[in-house]
Structures are given as structure tokens and as C-alpha cells.
Design an enzyme around this catalytic site. Structure first.
Site, PDB file in Angstrom:
ATOM      1  N   LYS A  13     -22.001  17.090   9.971  1.00  0.00           N
ATOM      2  CA  LYS A  13     -22.874  16.164  10.706  1.00  0.00           C
ATOM      3  C   LYS A  13     -24.016  15.656   9.812  1.00  0.00           C
ATOM      4  CE  LYS A  13     -24.039  18.850  14.220  1.00  0.00           C
ATOM      5  NZ  LYS A  13     -23.278  20.092  13.932  1.00  0.00           N
ATOM      6  N   ARG A  88     -28.045  20.241  22.176  1.00  0.00           N
ATOM      7  CA  ARG A  88     -27.146  21.377  21.951  1.00  0.00           C
ATOM      8  C   ARG A  88     -26.924  22.179  23.224  1.00  0.00           C
ATOM      9  NH1 ARG A  88     -28.336  22.059  16.044  1.00  0.00           N
ATOM     10  NH2 ARG A  88     -26.997  23.667  15.203  1.00  0.00           N
ATOM     11  N   ARG A 127     -20.947  27.233   1.814  1.00  0.00           N
ATOM     12  CA  ARG A 127     -21.987  26.200   1.690  1.00  0.00           C
ATOM     13  C   ARG A 127     -23.193  26.721   0.919  1.00  0.00           C
ATOM     14  NH1 ARG A 127     -24.267  23.177   7.023  1.00  0.00           N
ATOM     15  NH2 ARG A 127     -25.189  25.198   7.568  1.00  0.00           N
ATOM     16  N   ARG A 160     -27.884  29.536   3.031  1.00  0.00           N
ATOM     17  CA  ARG A 160     -28.769  29.653   4.185  1.00  0.00           C
ATOM     18  C   ARG A 160     -28.561  31.018   4.822  1.00  0.00           C
ATOM     19  NH1 ARG A 160     -28.203  24.189   7.762  1.00  0.00           N
ATOM     20  NH2 ARG A 160     -28.136  25.748   9.405  1.00  0.00           N
ATOM     21  N   ARG A 171     -22.899  31.747  15.824  1.00  0.00           N
ATOM     22  CA  ARG A 171     -23.217  30.326  16.043  1.00  0.00           C
ATOM     23  C   ARG A 171     -22.023  29.600  16.654  1.00  0.00           C
ATOM     24  NH1 ARG A 171     -24.836  28.701  10.307  1.00  0.00           N
ATOM     25  NH2 ARG A 171     -25.265  26.616  11.109  1.00  0.00           N
TER      26      ARG A 171
HETATM   27  P1  AMP Z   1     -28.579  23.055  12.109  1.00  0.00           P
HETATM   28  O1  AMP Z   1     -29.169  22.767  10.764  1.00  0.00           O
HETATM   29  O2  AMP Z   1     -28.400  21.833  12.951  1.00  0.00           O
HETATM   30  O3  AMP Z   1     -27.342  23.918  12.031  1.00  0.00           O
HETATM   31  O4  AMP Z   1     -29.666  23.936  12.882  1.00  0.00           O
HETATM   32  C1  AMP Z   1     -30.088  25.194  12.375  1.00  0.00           C
HETATM   33  C2  AMP Z   1     -30.656  26.047  13.495  1.00  0.00           C
HETATM   34  O5  AMP Z   1     -31.792  25.396  14.070  1.00  0.00           O
HETATM   35  C3  AMP Z   1     -29.715  26.280  14.673  1.00  0.00           C
HETATM   36  O6  AMP Z   1     -28.794  27.319  14.447  1.00  0.00           O
HETATM   37  C4  AMP Z   1     -30.730  26.622  15.769  1.00  0.00           C
HETATM   38  O7  AMP Z   1     -31.257  27.932  15.591  1.00  0.00           O
HETATM   39  C5  AMP Z   1     -31.858  25.642  15.467  1.00  0.00           C
HETATM   40  N1  AMP Z   1     -31.648  24.347  16.181  1.00  0.00           N
HETATM   41  C6  AMP Z   1     -31.425  23.125  15.635  1.00  0.00           C
HETATM   42  N2  AMP Z   1     -31.274  22.190  16.580  1.00  0.00           N
HETATM   43  C7  AMP Z   1     -31.399  22.832  17.767  1.00  0.00           C
HETATM   44  C8  AMP Z   1     -31.321  22.422  19.124  1.00  0.00           C
HETATM   45  N3  AMP Z   1     -31.065  21.145  19.470  1.00  0.00           N
HETATM   46  N4  AMP Z   1     -31.507  23.359  20.088  1.00  0.00           N
HETATM   47  C9  AMP Z   1     -31.764  24.645  19.770  1.00  0.00           C
HETATM   48  N5  AMP Z   1     -31.837  25.100  18.518  1.00  0.00           N
HETATM   49  C10 AMP Z   1     -31.665  24.218  17.504  1.00  0.00           C
END
Ligand code: AMP
Length: 217
Positions: A13, A88, A127, A160, A171
Site C-alpha cells: 500500500k 482499519r 522487509r 521494523r 497483525r
Molecule cells: P502501517 O505502517 O500502516 O502498517 O501501520 C503501523 C501500525 O500503526 C499498525 O500496526 C497500527 O499499530 C498503527 N496504525 C496505523 N494506522 C492505524 C489505524 N488506522 N488504526 C489503528 N492503528 C493504526
């Protein structure tokens, strides 16, 4: 152009959102990046978010909705935007619909990028992220290995903390139980295009652009 990019973690994404933001001249809003920036800046939000992100859980809806409300209300999105990683949860999606109404935002589209769980696990465990400029690489891609430096800036490539295997599995579980229903919500409420995320970055990008052609005009 107003887009919501949807799909499991690791589907690409972020990469596709950056390309689309450039293509359409719109703001890329990655809630994950915003949270990581808050963590790096040591803000109150960042301090609250660190343990949640590291364990692979979701940050509470009210916090996330507040962040997105602030950005969507700002003039930076006047040309359009692409939401990456939000909504989400079903509650986030419903609040976003209310927010769009309040801000007179209409005509948005949802792009759904699909890959299977095994591919997600394979990609996330391989990654690496440049500590310096945030660029994403994969072990095995262009000769990159776990001890490589960023080929573009020489920065350290790190994994990460939430890309460790147990956290990836959690996740994914949360994605299926909590985030996947958001897709059904959008299928009922607005235009959704689905592309296969297993192809190369370039092909996925071309497929998204072709699917969006109607809105493109
Ligand atoms: P991402 O980089 O999009 O995978 O986001 C990393 C982490 O940020 C996720 O695993 C969540 O802990 C938090 N996060 C990001 N976006 C959201 C969201 N819309 N709602 C809740 N937690 C979020």
C-alpha cells in the site's frame, strides 16, 4: 482524486500510495507513517502509540479519527488525497463517512489490493526500512541482504519491530477479524476496484491506474 487504499499489511500500500500521490498530485496520508513520525518526535501521541505499534495492535479509534480529521480539514488536501492504512476498523470507516459528509467530500474510490497470507508473511519478514529516509527494501531484491546499507543514501537498513514473525501473525489475525469487514462496508457504499498485489510494483500500479480510468477523466 480522493482514494482510500485498502489491503493487508505488507501488500505494498505504501509503495503504491506514493506512486499514485505523485501521479495525481494529491496528498499521501499514511496513518502508520504519521504515528511513526510522532514516535520519532517523542510527542505525547508517539509515547502512547509505541507499545501498541510494537505489539502489532491497533491504536484506539478516537485517536486515529482525530489525526485523520485534522489532516482532511487542512488545505493540504484541497487537490485530493490518498488514505493509506485508514480506516482499519468498521467504526473508523463509519466516522470517516461522517467526516466526508461534514467536509463536503464526495466521489471517493476505494482501491483494494489483494494478496494471500503466505505472501504477506514472506514479504513482511523480508522487509527492511532505511533508518534515514524511510525507503523500503526487500531482502533478495537488487542484492540486498540483512546487513546491507541503503543503496540510495547509505543509511542503516533495519527491520521494523512489528515485522517480527509473531507480530506479523498477530497483525494478520487482526486484519482478518477487524479490518476485512471494512471492505464489505465499502462494497455496499461506494465504488471499489480490486487489483492483484502479487504482481510487480509497476504492473500493480498500471492495473490501479487502468481501473481508476473513469475517475481519472
Ligand atoms: P502501517 O505502517 O500502516 O502498517 O501501520 C503501523 C501500525 O500503526 C499498525 O500496526 C497500527 O499499530 C498503527 N496504525 C496505523 N494506522 C492505524 C489505524 N488506522 N488504526 C489503528 N492503528 C493504526
Amino acid at each position: 482524486m480522493r482514494l482510500i487504499l485498502f489491503g493487508p499489511p505488507g501488500v505494498g500500500k505504501g509503495t503504491q500510495a506514493k506512486l499514485l500521490a505523485k501521479e495525481f498530485g494529491i496528498l499521501h496520508i499514511s496513518t502508520g507513517d504519521l504515528l511513526r513520525a510522532a514516535v520519532a518526535d517523542g510527542t505525547e501521541l508517539g509515547r502512547r502509540a509505541v507499545p501498541i505499534i510494537e505489539k502489532g495492535h491497533l491504536v484506539p479509534d478516537d485517536i486515529m479519527i482525530g489525526i485523520v480529521r485534522e489532516i482532511l480539514s487542512s488545505p493540504k488536501t484541497s487537490n485530493g488525497f490518498i488514505l493509506d492504512g485508514f480506516p482499519r476498523t468498521l467504526d473508523q470507516a463509519k466516522e470517516l463517512t461522517k467526516l466526508f459528509r461534514e467536509l463536503n467530500i464526495s466521489g471517493y474510490k476505494v482501491v483494494n489490493i489483494k494478496v494471500d497470507d503466505n505472501e504477506v508473511i514472506r514479504r513482511l519478514s523480508n522487509r527492511l526500512v532505511c533508518e534515514n529516509d524511510g525507503r523500503i527494501f526487500n531482502v533478495g531484491m537488487d542484492g540486498i541482504n540483512k546487513t546491507s546499507a541503503c543503496p540510495l543514501c547509505g543509511g542503516r537498513l533495519i527491520q521494523r519491530r512489528d515485522d517480527q514473525e509473531a507480530t506479523i501473525l498477530l497483525r494478520l489475525k487482526i486484519y482478518h477479524s477487524t479490518t476485512a469487514p471494512v471492505f464489505d462496508y465499502y462494497e455496499k457504499n461506494c465504488a471499489v476496484v480490486t487489483v492483484n498485489g502479487a504482481a510487480s510494483i509497476d504492473i500493480v500500479n498500471k492495473e490501479i491506474l487502468a481501473a481508476l480510468k473513469d475517475v481519472h477523466r
